[in-house]
Design a protein around this motif. Sequence first.
Motif, PDB file in Angstrom:
ATOM      1  N   GLU A  75       0.823  -1.197   0.000  1.00 33.70           N
ATOM      2  CA  GLU A  75       0.000   0.000   0.000  1.00 33.70           C
ATOM      3  C   GLU A  75       0.863   1.255   0.000  1.00 33.70           C
ATOM      4  OE1 GLU A  75      -4.132   0.889   2.373  1.00 33.70           O
ATOM      5  OE2 GLU A  75      -2.866  -0.774   2.961  1.00 33.70           O
ATOM      6  N   GLU A  78       1.792   1.902  -3.421  1.00 36.14           N
ATOM      7  CA  GLU A  78       0.671   2.465  -4.165  1.00 36.14           C
ATOM      8  C   GLU A  78       0.519   3.954  -3.866  1.00 36.14           C
ATOM      9  OE1 GLU A  78      -3.025   0.558  -3.546  1.00 36.14           O
ATOM     10  OE2 GLU A  78      -2.459  -1.320  -4.485  1.00 36.14           O
ATOM     11  N   ILE A  79       0.611   4.281  -2.609  1.00 38.42           N
ATOM     12  CA  ILE A  79       0.452   5.679  -2.212  1.00 38.42           C
ATOM     13  C   ILE A  79       1.500   6.547  -2.879  1.00 38.42           C
ATOM     14  CG2 ILE A  79       0.740   7.246  -0.251  1.00 38.42           C
ATOM     15  CD1 ILE A  79      -0.628   5.095   1.477  1.00 38.42           C
ATOM     16  N   GLU A  81       3.034   5.952  -5.574  1.00 35.49           N
ATOM     17  CA  GLU A  81       2.756   5.986  -7.007  1.00 35.49           C
ATOM     18  C   GLU A  81       1.736   7.081  -7.333  1.00 35.49           C
ATOM     19  OE1 GLU A  81       1.970   1.946  -8.068  1.00 35.49           O
ATOM     20  OE2 GLU A  81       1.659   2.477 -10.167  1.00 35.49           O
ATOM     21  N   VAL A  82       0.671   7.102  -6.543  1.00 36.41           N
ATOM     22  CA  VAL A  82      -0.351   8.120  -6.773  1.00 36.41           C
ATOM     23  C   VAL A  82       0.220   9.509  -6.511  1.00 36.41           C
ATOM     24  CG1 VAL A  82      -2.547   9.012  -5.955  1.00 36.41           C
ATOM     25  CG2 VAL A  82      -2.238   6.566  -6.234  1.00 36.41           C
ATOM     26  N   VAL A  85       2.073  10.885  -9.629  1.00 37.00           N
ATOM     27  CA  VAL A  85       1.327  11.477 -10.736  1.00 37.00           C
ATOM     28  C   VAL A  85       0.658  12.788 -10.321  1.00 37.00           C
ATOM     29  CG1 VAL A  85       0.945   9.327 -11.975  1.00 37.00           C
ATOM     30  CG2 VAL A  85      -0.715  10.055 -10.270  1.00 37.00           C
ATOM     31  N   LEU A  86       0.153  12.821  -9.098  1.00 36.64           N
ATOM     32  CA  LEU A  86      -0.509  14.058  -8.660  1.00 36.64           C
ATOM     33  C   LEU A  86       0.488  15.201  -8.529  1.00 36.64           C
ATOM     34  CD1 LEU A  86      -3.136  12.886  -6.012  1.00 36.64           C
ATOM     35  CD2 LEU A  86      -3.488  13.649  -8.348  1.00 36.64           C
ATOM     36  N   LEU A 148      -5.798  16.142  -1.731  1.00 40.70           N
ATOM     37  CA  LEU A 148      -5.590  14.705  -1.878  1.00 40.70           C
ATOM     38  C   LEU A 148      -4.148  14.328  -1.538  1.00 40.70           C
ATOM     39  CD1 LEU A 148      -7.547  13.883  -5.144  1.00 40.70           C
ATOM     40  CD2 LEU A 148      -8.219  13.466  -2.788  1.00 40.70           C
ATOM     41  N   LEU A 152      -2.621  11.755   1.389  1.00 42.33           N
ATOM     42  CA  LEU A 152      -1.761  10.614   1.092  1.00 42.33           C
ATOM     43  C   LEU A 152      -0.478  10.684   1.908  1.00 42.33           C
ATOM     44  CD1 LEU A 152      -2.092  10.398  -2.778  1.00 42.33           C
ATOM     45  CD2 LEU A 152      -3.049   8.845  -1.072  1.00 42.33           C
ATOM     46  N   ARG A 197       8.231  13.795 -11.611  1.00 40.01           N
ATOM     47  CA  ARG A 197       7.915  12.366 -11.677  1.00 40.01           C
ATOM     48  C   ARG A 197       9.184  11.533 -11.572  1.00 40.01           C
ATOM     49  NH1 ARG A 197       2.578  11.436 -15.479  1.00 40.01           N
ATOM     50  NH2 ARG A 197       2.775   9.276 -14.830  1.00 40.01           N
TER      51      ARG A 197
ATOM     52  N   LEU B  86      -5.141  10.529 -12.725  1.00 45.87           N
ATOM     53  CA  LEU B  86      -5.275   9.279 -11.973  1.00 45.87           C
ATOM     54  C   LEU B  86      -5.747   8.147 -12.889  1.00 45.87           C
ATOM     55  CD1 LEU B  86      -6.782  10.313  -8.518  1.00 45.87           C
ATOM     56  CD2 LEU B  86      -4.454   9.637  -9.083  1.00 45.87           C
ATOM     57  N   MET B  89      -3.023   6.921 -15.071  1.00 43.44           N
ATOM     58  CA  MET B  89      -2.143   5.983 -14.379  1.00 43.44           C
ATOM     59  C   MET B  89      -2.798   4.608 -14.282  1.00 43.44           C
ATOM     60  SD  MET B  89      -0.942   5.962 -10.476  1.00 43.44           S
ATOM     61  CE  MET B  89      -2.214   4.764 -10.092  1.00 43.44           C
ATOM     62  N   GLY B 141      -6.065  -3.081 -10.533  1.00 42.45           N
ATOM     63  CA  GLY B 141      -5.689  -3.633  -9.231  1.00 42.45           C
ATOM     64  C   GLY B 141      -4.950  -2.632  -8.373  1.00 42.45           C
ATOM     65  N   HIS B 142      -5.511  -1.459  -8.233  1.00 40.31           N
ATOM     66  CA  HIS B 142      -4.848  -0.389  -7.489  1.00 40.31           C
ATOM     67  C   HIS B 142      -5.876   0.279  -6.575  1.00 40.31           C
ATOM     68  CE1 HIS B 142      -2.372   2.979  -6.481  1.00 40.31           C
ATOM     69  NE2 HIS B 142      -1.434   2.636  -7.328  1.00 40.31           N
ATOM     70  N   PRO B 143      -6.164  -0.351  -5.433  1.00 38.14           N
ATOM     71  CA  PRO B 143      -7.228   0.127  -4.548  1.00 38.14           C
ATOM     72  C   PRO B 143      -7.071   1.591  -4.147  1.00 38.14           C
ATOM     73  CG  PRO B 143      -6.376  -1.986  -3.802  1.00 38.14           C
ATOM     74  CD  PRO B 143      -5.492  -1.544  -4.917  1.00 38.14           C
ATOM     75  N   THR B 144      -5.852   1.996  -3.874  1.00 34.61           N
ATOM     76  CA  THR B 144      -5.648   3.365  -3.407  1.00 34.61           C
ATOM     77  C   THR B 144      -6.145   4.370  -4.439  1.00 34.61           C
ATOM     78  OG1 THR B 144      -3.691   2.655  -2.193  1.00 34.61           O
ATOM     79  CG2 THR B 144      -3.928   5.007  -2.612  1.00 34.61           C
ATOM     80  N   ALA B 145      -5.695   4.211  -5.665  1.00 36.43           N
ATOM     81  CA  ALA B 145      -6.104   5.153  -6.710  1.00 36.43           C
ATOM     82  C   ALA B 145      -7.594   5.009  -7.008  1.00 36.43           C
ATOM     83  CB  ALA B 145      -5.283   4.914  -7.973  1.00 36.43           C
ATOM     84  N   LEU B 148      -9.716   6.911  -4.561  1.00 35.31           N
ATOM     85  CA  LEU B 148      -9.681   8.355  -4.772  1.00 35.31           C
ATOM     86  C   LEU B 148     -10.529   8.755  -5.969  1.00 35.31           C
ATOM     87  CD1 LEU B 148      -5.934   9.213  -4.123  1.00 35.31           C
ATOM     88  CD2 LEU B 148      -7.880   9.565  -2.621  1.00 35.31           C
ATOM     89  N   LEU B 152     -13.858  11.267  -6.225  1.00 36.17           N
ATOM     90  CA  LEU B 152     -13.925  12.432  -7.108  1.00 36.17           C
ATOM     91  C   LEU B 152     -15.153  12.369  -7.997  1.00 36.17           C
ATOM     92  CD1 LEU B 152     -10.204  12.727  -8.214  1.00 36.17           C
ATOM     93  CD2 LEU B 152     -11.448  14.235  -6.683  1.00 36.17           C
TER      94      LEU B 152
END
Lengths: 223, 223
Positions: A75, A78-79, A81-82, A85-86, A148, A152, A197, B86, B89, B141-145, B148, B152
């Motif tokens: 996780e 994943e965080i 990763e997000v 991009v943000l 957001l 995160l 990035r 998002l 991604m 398969g990316h629960p976090t994104a 979010l 939104l």
Amino acid sequence: MKQRPLREDPYHKLREAIVSGQFHPNERLVEAAIAERIGAGRTAVRAALVRLDQEGLVELERNRGARVRHISDGEALEIEEVRAVLEGMLARRAAARITAEGLRALRHVMTQMRERVEAGDSIGYSELNATFHQNIWTAAGHPTASHLVGGLKSQGIRFQYQTALRPGRAERSLREHETIFAALKAHDGDAAETAMREHLAEVLDTLRWAIDSQHRTARWLPG
Amino acid sequence: MKQRPLREDPYHKLREAIVSGQFHPNERLVEAAIAERIGAGRTAVRAALVRLDQEGLVELERNRGARVRHISDGEALEIEEVRAVLEGMLARRAAARITAEGLRALRHVMTQMRERVEAGDSIGYSELNATFHQNIWTAAGHPTASHLVGGLKSQGIRFQYQTALRPGRAERSLREHETIFAALKAHDGDAAETAMREHLAEVLDTLRWAIDSQHRTARWLPG
DNA sequence: ATCCTCAATAATGTCGACAATTCGGCAAGG
DNA sequence: CCTTGCCGAATTGTCGACATTATTGAGGAT
């Protein structure tokens, strides 16, 4: 009319306590205990827990109470990763909208960062790092994305110490920040997004490294 | 052990009522009234309001109660912007991980979308559109994104009807979806992200157009 | 020894009542 | 006519008590 000091608000108090690591992951949060600890009623604590659950810092199970949410390694990746991009998007916007004032503030932060690196002060550097990024969010003028990203960040905070430990990381990080700054100064959106990035991809790699080395040592000790 | 039907949970009930437009933006949400309306105690309604506030669907002011949050035009654009990066991604990840099963599901949705377009059924198309995107989130398969993006989406839902009204939008949208699907089928991450971002850039443009035309008509009537 | 039952306990979920606060109207004063 | 201050209705915030639900541990049957 009395102003409300945010530090007295049960929600902020509890949030701060969790983020600063005063509770361990998976530790149970008993309403009555919290209420007494931070000097508030159980009602207020309940409301705070609901908010923190929605925010992802706490896990709330029906009839089973609340516990500090454990962020797994996967996780955390994943965080990050997000976040990449943000923040990339925010950097692009910031490049287009940043003012002379904003640039001066950023330059000031970078000067301090350089000092911390030369002094070998990893933790001080880490805090300035956060300031640097926050300045960019402000310059981007994008409340939705900033909100957001802020959320995160608070979730992933437990891992931020680990990434600072990798040898040579600080110097490299500093160079990456300089690249970002140059792109912002040139108002080059593409370059800013790319630089940000790439920077966060580096952070992600470092995080993978930190997690890996953690697993290795974990297998050494009990084995 | 009785299962809890989510539809009976005050939070979900209220959420559904707001998202489906049963309350107008800025409309006050009086706790007692809501409690009676959805058949729950004031306590539960309070908890629901706190969650919805954190989620951004409701605005909660101290001692002043709750109201449905009004999403301004600018904010809607911000939301769409964040959604674009998002989902971009997510599309990239989906391209790498999607299974034959996932592709078949997507193809099925697309067939239905084509039917709706040919039948001129904009609203049916819009719903399938949502399904299409959700399938991609699942494949990523990316629960976090996903979490979010889901949040939104519920905030921007008020604007989604407007974008469907633009002449020729549906046909163009359909072609864009076909491009995304082709990239996913080819497991080409770059192409998938690009296609998704271009698609959502189109949506953003359409949204700008909708907002503009709204302003024009608004000035005609009273002027 | 292991598993099951069931009471004891601790914590959460809910309700009702009351205090605190805001908001609208209304009257007095400038 | 406009401003100011005050009262009352409506609403939210908080507290305490109680019902409901998980969890724990002891005791007994197999």
